[in-house]
Design a protein around this motif. Structure first.
Motif, short mmCIF file in Angstrom:
data_model
loop_
_atom_site.label_atom_id
_atom_site.label_comp_id
_atom_site.label_asym_id
_atom_site.label_seq_id
_atom_site.Cartn_x
_atom_site.Cartn_y
_atom_site.Cartn_z
N THR A 117 38.73 43.04 31.75
CA THR A 117 39.30 43.63 32.73
C THR A 117 39.97 45.13 33.00
O THR A 117 39.73 45.89 33.87
CB THR A 117 40.46 42.59 33.45
N ASN A 118 40.62 45.58 31.81
CA ASN A 118 41.10 46.72 31.87
C ASN A 118 40.22 47.88 31.95
O ASN A 118 40.56 48.88 32.33
CB ASN A 118 41.92 46.84 30.56
N TRP A 120 38.14 48.45 34.30
CA TRP A 120 38.01 48.52 35.70
C TRP A 120 39.17 49.09 36.35
O TRP A 120 39.53 49.31 37.51
CB TRP A 120 37.66 47.33 36.60
N SER A 121 40.38 49.13 35.50
CA SER A 121 41.47 49.94 35.85
C SER A 121 41.31 51.61 36.03
O SER A 121 40.23 51.98 35.25
CB SER A 121 42.86 49.86 35.24
N SER A 122 41.96 52.38 36.88
CA SER A 122 42.09 53.72 36.87
C SER A 122 42.54 54.23 35.49
O SER A 122 41.91 55.47 34.86
CB SER A 122 42.59 54.43 38.01
N ASP A 237 49.98 52.68 32.75
CA ASP A 237 49.86 51.18 33.06
C ASP A 237 48.60 50.63 33.69
O ASP A 237 48.38 50.92 35.02
CB ASP A 237 51.07 50.61 33.88
N PRO A 238 47.56 50.02 33.01
CA PRO A 238 46.38 49.63 33.76
C PRO A 238 46.84 48.59 34.67
O PRO A 238 45.97 48.27 35.64
CB PRO A 238 45.67 48.93 32.65
N GLY A 239 47.99 47.73 34.57
CA GLY A 239 48.21 46.90 35.63
C GLY A 239 49.16 47.43 37.00
O GLY A 239 49.72 46.55 37.77
N GLU A 241 47.78 48.97 39.31
CA GLU A 241 46.95 48.89 40.55
C GLU A 241 47.20 47.24 40.93
O GLU A 241 47.18 46.40 40.24
CB GLU A 241 45.53 48.99 40.34
N THR A 245 42.36 45.09 43.64
CA THR A 245 41.58 46.32 43.47
C THR A 245 40.57 46.37 42.25
O THR A 245 39.38 46.78 42.37
CB THR A 245 42.44 47.60 43.43
N ILE A 246 41.11 45.81 41.09
CA ILE A 246 40.41 45.63 39.99
C ILE A 246 39.36 44.48 40.23
O ILE A 246 38.01 44.78 39.63
CB ILE A 246 41.29 45.12 38.84
#
Length: 285
Positions: A117-118, A120-122, A237-239, A241, A245-246
């Motif tokens: 999942t991470n 697909w973070s910005s 911080d990947p979290g 967003e 959105t992810i």
């Protein structure tokens, strides 16, 4: 094209993340679910299949939100039936089982995508690009949470305190290799509920990973900093967003991959690579 996806599993992750992700799309539609507890499966608001084979009859692709050993048993069957695969990490508990999933997918020519999942973070791709261009020397990463603690929403039977390596290790190892290149495990130790792993990368960088899913009061997120020839670089911080959105990015990537007939970089073979690192770390422990 909208990919009709059947979901295997109805546990906390399936009902809070994977199921809503597939239902919202774009590019995917949740058409059915199969789980060992039909009453839990019914929470997702789609038809509940009476068997795994019945689920396969409803869909173009299968998503998994089950323990690794269950995925290792069922994913090859789904691939053999011509179904594209949205796979959980880790692929399995052993390298051999992970390789069997990859072989089945290759034989069937189906698209695969691993739920890292991470990715697909910005924050993560921006960090990786910056570190790779800056000459990485030493990286320190951690994923420390409390998901296996009694009473936690994610405290499922397989997610025991000592399972941190397999549960959150794939996220950390994937990030470290993406930023500093292929690695080998040189040291691993477990102290209580915390696992520490040291890796050496082909380009000469050294990295360390600290993993826990049973540290009271800890809730992550994935953290990393790199010491490079250009200075210190810290992962955002990947979290930060919104989860939706992810989820949208994951669904869109999978839908586009199926439509184009080409797996993304985070595919089953990436999962096998991570499985080998997990096995090396486990052997060192």
């Amino acid at each position: 094209m909208v990919v009709r996806v059947g979901l295997v599993g109805a546990g906390p992750w399936a009902t809070s993340f994977t199921g809503p992700l597939l239902a919202a799309g774009p590019g995917t539609a949740l058409v059915a679910v199969w789980a060992r507890r039909p009453e839990a499966a019914a929470q997702l608001g789609v038809p509940v299949a009476g068997s795994f084979d019945a689920l396969l009859d409803t869909c173009d692709a299968v998503a998994f939100a089950v323990p690794p050993d269950v995925q290792a048993e069922l994913a090859p069957r789904a691939a053999a039936a011509g179904k594209h695969l949205l796979l959980e990490k880790p692929l399995a508990f052993t390298v051999e089982d992970a390789e069997r999933i990859a072989a089945a997918a290759d034989d069937a020519g189906v698209v695969t995508q691993l739920m890292l999942t991470n990715r697909w973070s910005s924050a993560v791709p921006a960090f990786v690009d910056e570190v790779r261009g800056a000459g990485p020397r030493v990286l320190r990463a951690e994923f420390v949470g409390s998901g296996a603690m009694p009473g936690s929403f994610f405290a499922t039977p397989w997610r025991q305190p000592e399972a941190a390596l397999h549960d959150v290790g794939p996220h950390v190892f994937d990030l470290l290799e993406a930023a500093a290149g292929p690695a080998t495990v040189v040291h691993a130790r477990r102290a209580g509920a915390v696992t520490a792993v040291t890796l050496e990368h082909e380009g000469g960088a050294v990295s360390s990973a600290v993993l826990s899913i049973a540290t009271p009061g800890a809730h992550g997120p994935l953290k990393c900093e790199a010491i490079t020839d250009a200075g210190r670089i810290v992962l955002g911080d990947p979290g930060a967003e919104f989860p939706t959105t992810i989820q949208r990015r994951i669904a869109e990537t999978f839908g586009d991959a199926v439509a184009g007939g080409r797996s993304p970089a985070s595919d089953v073979h990436r999962g096998v690579r991570l499985q080998r690192l997990l096995a090396a770390a486990q052997a060192a422990l």
